[in-house]
Each structure stands twice: as structure tokens, then as C-alpha cells.
Design a protein around this motif. Sequence first.
Motif, PDB file in Angstrom:
ATOM      1  N   ALA A 179      49.158  58.374  68.454  1.00  0.00           N
ATOM      2  CA  ALA A 179      50.459  57.780  68.783  1.00  0.00           C
ATOM      3  C   ALA A 179      51.132  57.164  67.557  1.00  0.00           C
ATOM      4  O   ALA A 179      52.327  56.910  67.577  1.00  0.00           O
ATOM      5  CB  ALA A 179      50.286  56.711  69.862  1.00  0.00           C
ATOM      6  N   SER A 180      50.371  56.932  66.487  1.00  0.00           N
ATOM      7  CA  SER A 180      50.907  56.253  65.308  1.00  0.00           C
ATOM      8  C   SER A 180      50.509  56.982  64.033  1.00  0.00           C
ATOM      9  O   SER A 180      49.317  57.143  63.752  1.00  0.00           O
ATOM     10  CB  SER A 180      50.365  54.819  65.250  1.00  0.00           C
ATOM     11  OG  SER A 180      50.626  54.241  63.984  1.00  0.00           O
ATOM     12  N   LEU A 206      55.318  54.204  65.379  1.00  0.00           N
ATOM     13  CA  LEU A 206      54.857  54.973  66.535  1.00  0.00           C
ATOM     14  C   LEU A 206      55.593  56.295  66.637  1.00  0.00           C
ATOM     15  O   LEU A 206      56.790  56.368  66.382  1.00  0.00           O
ATOM     16  CB  LEU A 206      55.097  54.173  67.827  1.00  0.00           C
ATOM     17  CG  LEU A 206      54.432  52.809  67.908  1.00  0.00           C
ATOM     18  CD1 LEU A 206      54.881  52.078  69.162  1.00  0.00           C
ATOM     19  CD2 LEU A 206      52.925  52.929  67.872  1.00  0.00           C
ATOM     20  N   ARG A 207      54.878  57.335  67.041  1.00  0.00           N
ATOM     21  CA  ARG A 207      55.505  58.640  67.285  1.00  0.00           C
ATOM     22  C   ARG A 207      56.236  58.640  68.619  1.00  0.00           C
ATOM     23  O   ARG A 207      57.201  59.348  68.819  1.00  0.00           O
ATOM     24  CB  ARG A 207      54.438  59.734  67.297  1.00  0.00           C
ATOM     25  CG  ARG A 207      53.864  60.007  65.935  1.00  0.00           C
ATOM     26  CD  ARG A 207      52.999  61.266  65.938  1.00  0.00           C
ATOM     27  NE  ARG A 207      52.632  61.595  64.586  1.00  0.00           N
ATOM     28  CZ  ARG A 207      51.441  61.323  64.050  1.00  0.00           C
ATOM     29  NH1 ARG A 207      50.512  60.713  64.763  1.00  0.00           N
ATOM     30  NH2 ARG A 207      51.193  61.646  62.791  1.00  0.00           N
ATOM     31  N   TYR A 208      55.734  57.860  69.554  1.00  0.00           N
ATOM     32  CA  TYR A 208      56.350  57.707  70.867  1.00  0.00           C
ATOM     33  C   TYR A 208      55.995  56.319  71.354  1.00  0.00           C
ATOM     34  O   TYR A 208      55.075  55.680  70.839  1.00  0.00           O
ATOM     35  CB  TYR A 208      55.885  58.780  71.853  1.00  0.00           C
ATOM     36  CG  TYR A 208      54.387  59.044  71.826  1.00  0.00           C
ATOM     37  CD1 TYR A 208      53.503  58.275  72.575  1.00  0.00           C
ATOM     38  CD2 TYR A 208      53.862  60.068  71.030  1.00  0.00           C
ATOM     39  CE1 TYR A 208      52.152  58.509  72.543  1.00  0.00           C
ATOM     40  CE2 TYR A 208      52.496  60.315  70.998  1.00  0.00           C
ATOM     41  CZ  TYR A 208      51.653  59.529  71.765  1.00  0.00           C
ATOM     42  OH  TYR A 208      50.308  59.763  71.728  1.00  0.00           O
ATOM     43  N   GLU A 209      56.738  55.854  72.336  1.00  0.00           N
ATOM     44  CA  GLU A 209      56.537  54.487  72.811  1.00  0.00           C
ATOM     45  C   GLU A 209      55.147  54.322  73.405  1.00  0.00           C
ATOM     46  O   GLU A 209      54.699  55.135  74.207  1.00  0.00           O
ATOM     47  CB  GLU A 209      57.595  54.127  73.848  1.00  0.00           C
ATOM     48  CG  GLU A 209      57.620  52.657  74.148  1.00  0.00           C
ATOM     49  CD  GLU A 209      58.867  52.234  74.885  1.00  0.00           C
ATOM     50  OE1 GLU A 209      58.775  51.277  75.656  1.00  0.00           O
ATOM     51  OE2 GLU A 209      59.922  52.862  74.688  1.00  0.00           O
ATOM     52  N   ALA A 210      54.498  53.248  72.986  1.00  0.00           N
ATOM     53  CA  ALA A 210      53.153  52.972  73.482  1.00  0.00           C
ATOM     54  C   ALA A 210      53.196  52.524  74.933  1.00  0.00           C
ATOM     55  O   ALA A 210      54.126  51.841  75.353  1.00  0.00           O
ATOM     56  CB  ALA A 210      52.492  51.890  72.630  1.00  0.00           C
ATOM     57  N   LYS A 211      52.186  52.921  75.679  1.00  0.00           N
ATOM     58  CA  LYS A 211      52.067  52.463  77.064  1.00  0.00           C
ATOM     59  C   LYS A 211      51.620  51.005  77.028  1.00  0.00           C
ATOM     60  O   LYS A 211      50.801  50.631  76.193  1.00  0.00           O
ATOM     61  CB  LYS A 211      51.025  53.289  77.814  1.00  0.00           C
ATOM     62  CG  LYS A 211      51.409  54.736  77.968  1.00  0.00           C
ATOM     63  CD  LYS A 211      50.293  55.502  78.633  1.00  0.00           C
ATOM     64  CE  LYS A 211      50.595  56.983  78.617  1.00  0.00           C
ATOM     65  NZ  LYS A 211      49.455  57.768  79.019  1.00  0.00           N
TER      66      LYS A 211
END
Length: 186
Positions: free
Chosen positions: A38-39, A94-99
Motif C-alpha cells: 500500500a506504500s 500511500l498508493r491508495y487510501e489505507a483501511k
Amino acid sequence: MFIQTEPTPNPNALKFIPGREVAPGTSIEYRTIEEAAASPLAEALFELEGVDGVFFGEDYVSVTRHERGPGWGDMKASILSVIMDHFVSGAPLLRYEAKPEGHAEQEDDEIILEIKNLLDSRIRPAVAQDGGDILFDSFDHETGIVRLRMRGACSGCPSSSATLKSGVEQMLRHYVPEVNAVEQVL
């Protein structure tokens, strides 16, 4: 760019302070290279030999090494290089928003709100100084037991049990009479 390093109470974790925001308003922990996908920064750190965990605080990166892996003398320069390259490149954290970090769903009554307020105002800032974080998990109204999650440098730290019992538990019991004990959720 100058990155400061600080030791933590956990001999297997170092805190790297790049002099800029890392994860403003939040904290993020990666325990495996699969999670770190994710990062870009976390993934690059996990690709280094000996890295066992990565934690992003508001203005620091905490790296945990394998207990039986290379020592900090062998790892520190590579970690500094990866962190510097990341921030100089301007790549996102982050590549996408973390849960959001999962925890037991529980309605926030007056006692729970008081516990969370103490954690946020008095305990979390102190724990962040040591390169970690502490999160509320649950409160059992019948037994008075508060369950907390230790993250970053505090997760697996030899002194984390003492911190929970002598520091966190005493403070919560003092300010919230309904609290009888504190336990760590692993």
C-alpha cells in the motif's frame, strides 16, 4: 535533506525523523511486505535485509529489525537512503487510501469516551515519543478491563508490558474508576 535518528526503548526499533510530515493526523503500521504494498516507502524499506516492521507516525518513520538479523550499524545507512530518496522524489506515502485500523465495534458510552480522551491527550503523545502508538480496542464493563493495541516501536518492546501496567493502567484507573486493568491485544 537531513534525517535525524533516535533510539527507542525497543532495541530492535529506530525512529527516523525526516523533518517533515510523514502521516499527518494518523499512524499506519505494516508488519509484512504484503501489507506494505500500500506504500511505496514501506515496500522499499521491507526490501532491505533485516526489516521486520515499518510504522509511520505524524512526523517520523519507525523501523523494526529482525531480532536475529543484521545490526543497526549494517542497516542504518540503507534505511536513511530509502527514506531520503522517497521524500526527495515527491512520491506519495500511500498508493491508495489505507483501511482504518480494525478494532472491536463498540458504542462509545461515557466511560469509553473518557478512556479514549485520556489515551489521545496524555498517553499517545508520550508513546509517540518512543516511536510507537497505542490504540483503544475495547472495554469490558463487567470486568473493567481495557484492551489496547501497541504499534510501531512499542509492539514487541521488552518494556511495553511495564509501560501498560505501571503507566497506562495506573493513569486510567486514577481518572476512570470503572477501569480495573489494562491488557494488550496482540
